[in-house]
Design a protein around this motif. Structure first.
Motif, short mmCIF file in Angstrom:
data_model
loop_
_atom_site.label_atom_id
_atom_site.label_comp_id
_atom_site.label_asym_id
_atom_site.label_seq_id
_atom_site.Cartn_x
_atom_site.Cartn_y
_atom_site.Cartn_z
N ILE A 153 40.52 38.07 33.59
CA ILE A 153 40.50 39.38 34.22
C ILE A 153 41.57 40.26 33.56
N HIS A 154 41.13 41.38 32.97
CA HIS A 154 42.06 42.29 32.32
C HIS A 154 42.56 43.38 33.26
N PHE A 155 41.67 43.88 34.13
CA PHE A 155 42.06 45.04 34.95
C PHE A 155 41.05 45.23 36.07
N TYR A 156 41.54 45.67 37.20
CA TYR A 156 40.68 46.05 38.33
C TYR A 156 41.08 47.45 38.75
N GLY A 157 40.11 48.37 38.79
CA GLY A 157 40.45 49.75 39.11
C GLY A 157 39.37 50.47 39.88
N GLN A 158 39.60 51.76 40.10
CA GLN A 158 38.64 52.61 40.81
C GLN A 158 38.68 54.00 40.21
N GLN A 159 37.51 54.59 40.02
CA GLN A 159 37.42 55.94 39.49
C GLN A 159 36.13 56.59 39.99
N GLU A 160 36.24 57.82 40.44
CA GLU A 160 35.09 58.60 40.91
C GLU A 160 34.30 57.86 41.99
N GLY A 161 35.03 57.10 42.82
CA GLY A 161 34.39 56.39 43.93
C GLY A 161 33.80 55.04 43.58
N PHE A 162 33.95 54.60 42.32
CA PHE A 162 33.40 53.32 41.88
C PHE A 162 34.53 52.33 41.61
N ASP A 163 34.43 51.14 42.20
CA ASP A 163 35.29 50.04 41.80
C ASP A 163 34.75 49.45 40.50
N TYR A 164 35.64 48.97 39.65
CA TYR A 164 35.18 48.32 38.43
C TYR A 164 36.15 47.23 38.03
N LEU A 165 35.63 46.29 37.27
CA LEU A 165 36.38 45.12 36.86
C LEU A 165 36.26 44.97 35.35
N VAL A 166 37.39 44.92 34.66
CA VAL A 166 37.40 44.74 33.21
C VAL A 166 37.64 43.27 32.92
N LEU A 167 36.67 42.64 32.26
CA LEU A 167 36.70 41.20 32.02
C LEU A 167 36.65 40.87 30.53
N GLU A 168 37.18 39.72 30.19
CA GLU A 168 37.04 39.18 28.85
C GLU A 168 35.56 39.01 28.51
N SER B 219 35.52 46.92 19.96
CA SER B 219 36.08 47.56 18.77
C SER B 219 36.74 46.45 17.97
N GLU B 220 37.37 46.80 16.87
CA GLU B 220 38.08 45.78 16.10
C GLU B 220 39.24 45.19 16.89
N ARG B 221 39.70 45.92 17.91
CA ARG B 221 40.86 45.48 18.68
C ARG B 221 40.50 44.55 19.83
N GLN B 222 39.39 44.84 20.54
CA GLN B 222 39.11 44.10 21.77
C GLN B 222 37.63 44.17 22.15
N LYS B 223 37.12 43.06 22.70
CA LYS B 223 35.77 43.02 23.28
C LYS B 223 35.91 42.76 24.77
N VAL B 224 35.28 43.60 25.59
CA VAL B 224 35.37 43.43 27.03
C VAL B 224 34.02 43.71 27.69
N VAL B 225 33.94 43.29 28.94
CA VAL B 225 32.80 43.61 29.80
C VAL B 225 33.37 44.34 31.01
N ILE B 226 32.78 45.48 31.35
CA ILE B 226 33.22 46.22 32.53
C ILE B 226 32.08 46.23 33.55
N LYS B 227 32.37 45.72 34.74
CA LYS B 227 31.36 45.54 35.77
C LYS B 227 31.55 46.53 36.91
N PHE B 228 30.43 47.07 37.37
CA PHE B 228 30.37 47.90 38.57
C PHE B 228 29.40 47.24 39.55
N SER B 229 29.69 47.33 40.84
CA SER B 229 28.84 46.66 41.83
C SER B 229 28.33 47.63 42.88
N LYS B 230 27.09 47.39 43.32
CA LYS B 230 26.52 48.15 44.43
C LYS B 230 27.14 47.76 45.77
N GLU B 231 27.57 46.50 45.86
CA GLU B 231 28.11 45.99 47.13
C GLU B 231 29.60 46.26 47.22
N VAL B 232 30.03 46.95 48.26
CA VAL B 232 31.44 47.23 48.47
C VAL B 232 32.19 45.90 48.67
#
Length: 295
Positions: free
Chosen positions: A77-92, A40-53
């Motif tokens: 690294i902006h944020f590391y979280g979990q939702q609906e059983g998925f880990d995800y990583l918010v990156l620059e 968006s005009e505020r921020q650009k990020v990449v959010i990653k999900f992985s098959k490997e625990v």
């Protein structure tokens, strides 16, 4: 992985973190998972999900270690979280193009190859006085011992009844396992810090200067041997001859051509254990190349 579900989770996370909805959303399925690009005009990020625990926690560690060493950007690294059983990583989101799209122009290939191999050489000059890293803060002076620690779980999986490997490939890998002491003997000393998945699909370049603009997607960053990186230089765009450029700047250890295929075969076995990947023809082709170099 459900692409739409992961895209929804990513968009919801973006709005919570930055207070606005993303105006740009692009989703790509990758070998190890799914990546959602948001802006968006505020921020650009990449959010990653992985098959490997557990892979994303390893990536956090790897990015933090690389950021202290390499002279090019790695994603913050902006944020590391979990939702609906998925880990995800918010990156620059770092600007640049994937280096597998590097044009064939001689200026482009020469500039990129020189810069990227210099980055790798600087990384590999970082060694540890205790040797090879078997786990955080644990080391052994012997690469043979470290290799057994890293790969014994992979070998057990590969030889199990639950693995997809054919009887012939199991026999081939058993022989490979028994040959490890001799194959690794010429490099059984002198650790280097490695990215561990440094093929150029994990490198971004500046389309104006053709220099490396970012290093991304580290796997198991740690003190191994530099050859655990070098064999990856053949994986994507071998036409660039990156390994040749690398070895024009430093000495090649005896037996490298054999170990190139040896390490690549174990890397494929690791991928199979991590996410269930299996390609019998691909593995047989690599064994043919390994046997040819051993002849």
């Amino acid at each position: 992985m459900n692409e739409r579900q992961l895209e929804r989770i990513a968009c919801e996370t973006y709005k919570i973190l930055f207070g606005v909805s993303a105006s740009f959303v692009q989703t790509e399925l990758t070998f190890y998972g799914c990546v959602v690009f948001l802006a968006s005009e505020r921020q650009k990020v990449v959010i990653k999900f992985s098959k490997e625990v557990g892979r994303l926690t390893k990536e956090i560690n790897g990015l933090e270690r690389l950021a202290k060493i390499v002279d090019c950007p790695v994603p913050a690294i902006h944020f590391y979280g979990q939702q609906e059983g998925f880990d995800y990583l918010v990156l620059e989101w770092l600007d640049g193009q994937s280096a597998h799209e590097l044009p064939l122009d001689k200026t482009a290939t020469t500039t990129f190859s020189e810069h990227y191999t210099d980055i790798l050489l600087a990384l590999h000059e970082c060694s540890h006085e205790q040797g090879f890293e078997t786990s955080p803060q644990c080391f052994t002076p012997s690469l043979n011992e470290a290799f057994e620690h890293w790969m014994e779980p992979v070998y057990r999986y590969l030889m199990s009844a639950a693995s997809p490997f054919s009887a012939q490939l199991k026999d081939d890998y058993q022989a490979l396992w028994e040959q490890q002491t001799d194959i690794l003997a010429p490099i059984n000393h002198g650790s280097s810090l490695v990215h561990d998945d440094c093929h150029i699909g994990n490198v971004l370049f500046d389309p104006k200067t053709y220099r490396v603009s970012a290093l991304i997607d580290p796997c198991d960053v740690g003190f191994k041997h530099r050859e655990f990186d070098i064999f990856h230089l053949y994986d994507v765009r071998p036409d660039l001859g990156l390994a040749d450029v690398y070895f024009s700047k430093t000495e090649k250890a005896d037996g490298f051509e054999q170990r190139r295929w040896f390490l690549s075969l174990w890397d494929d076995a690791k991928h199979s254990r991590n996410i269930g990947w299996y390609d019998e023809a691909w593995l047989n082709h690599k064994f043919d190349n390994y046997r040819q170099e051993c002849a």
